[in-house]
Motif scaffolding. Sequence first.
Motif, PDB file in Angstrom:
ATOM      1  N   ARG A 157      14.329   2.925   5.496  1.00 20.48           N
ATOM      2  CA  ARG A 157      14.722   3.923   4.495  1.00 20.48           C
ATOM      3  C   ARG A 157      15.940   4.712   4.947  1.00 20.48           C
ATOM      4  N   ILE A 158      15.992   5.042   6.237  1.00 22.25           N
ATOM      5  CA  ILE A 158      17.152   5.762   6.763  1.00 22.25           C
ATOM      6  C   ILE A 158      18.399   4.892   6.653  1.00 22.25           C
ATOM      7  N   ASP A 159      18.272   3.615   6.996  1.00 18.23           N
ATOM      8  CA  ASP A 159      19.409   2.697   6.884  1.00 18.23           C
ATOM      9  C   ASP A 159      19.889   2.579   5.437  1.00 18.23           C
ATOM     10  N   GLN A 160      18.961   2.469   4.502  1.00 22.19           N
ATOM     11  CA  GLN A 160      19.323   2.366   3.091  1.00 22.19           C
ATOM     12  C   GLN A 160      20.012   3.637   2.607  1.00 22.19           C
ATOM     13  N   LEU A 161      19.486   4.780   3.017  1.00 20.70           N
ATOM     14  CA  LEU A 161      20.086   6.053   2.633  1.00 20.70           C
ATOM     15  C   LEU A 161      21.479   6.195   3.229  1.00 20.70           C
ATOM     16  N   ALA A 162      21.646   5.778   4.462  1.00 23.51           N
ATOM     17  CA  ALA A 162      22.962   5.833   5.106  1.00 23.51           C
ATOM     18  C   ALA A 162      23.967   4.973   4.345  1.00 23.51           C
ATOM     19  N   ALA A 163      23.548   3.802   3.917  1.00 25.58           N
ATOM     20  CA  ALA A 163      24.440   2.905   3.181  1.00 25.58           C
ATOM     21  C   ALA A 163      24.832   3.495   1.825  1.00 25.58           C
ATOM     22  N   ARG A 164      23.911   4.197   1.195  1.00 24.03           N
ATOM     23  CA  ARG A 164      24.174   4.778  -0.129  1.00 24.03           C
ATOM     24  C   ARG A 164      24.967   6.065  -0.062  1.00 24.03           C
ATOM     25  N   SER A 165      24.907   6.781   1.048  1.00 22.51           N
ATOM     26  CA  SER A 165      25.448   8.136   1.094  1.00 22.51           C
ATOM     27  C   SER A 165      26.685   8.324   1.956  1.00 22.51           C
TER      28      SER A 165
END
Length: 78
Positions: free
Chosen positions: A14-22
């Motif tokens: 989830r952290i990786d996905q959020l980093a990619a989106r933000s």
Amino acid sequence: MKNNAEISEDLSRRIDQLAARSRLTRGQIIEDALAHGRSLAWQEKWIAGVETGLAEAEKGDFATEEEIAAILNKYGPV
């Protein structure tokens, strides 16, 4: 000084996905959660709202003057 903490695979994903989106780093996301009390769920919801707003703006979907006036009248002067 760097500190390491064990986190679950789900949280890491989830952290990786959020980093990619933000455009934030993993460290920034974790620091925001720890320093400002912004949970991962809160950050995910925030980014989703920003993405929705940007998509609406790209389509030219903005509030009308009447909608803005209604909100300003509802909450009164700032």
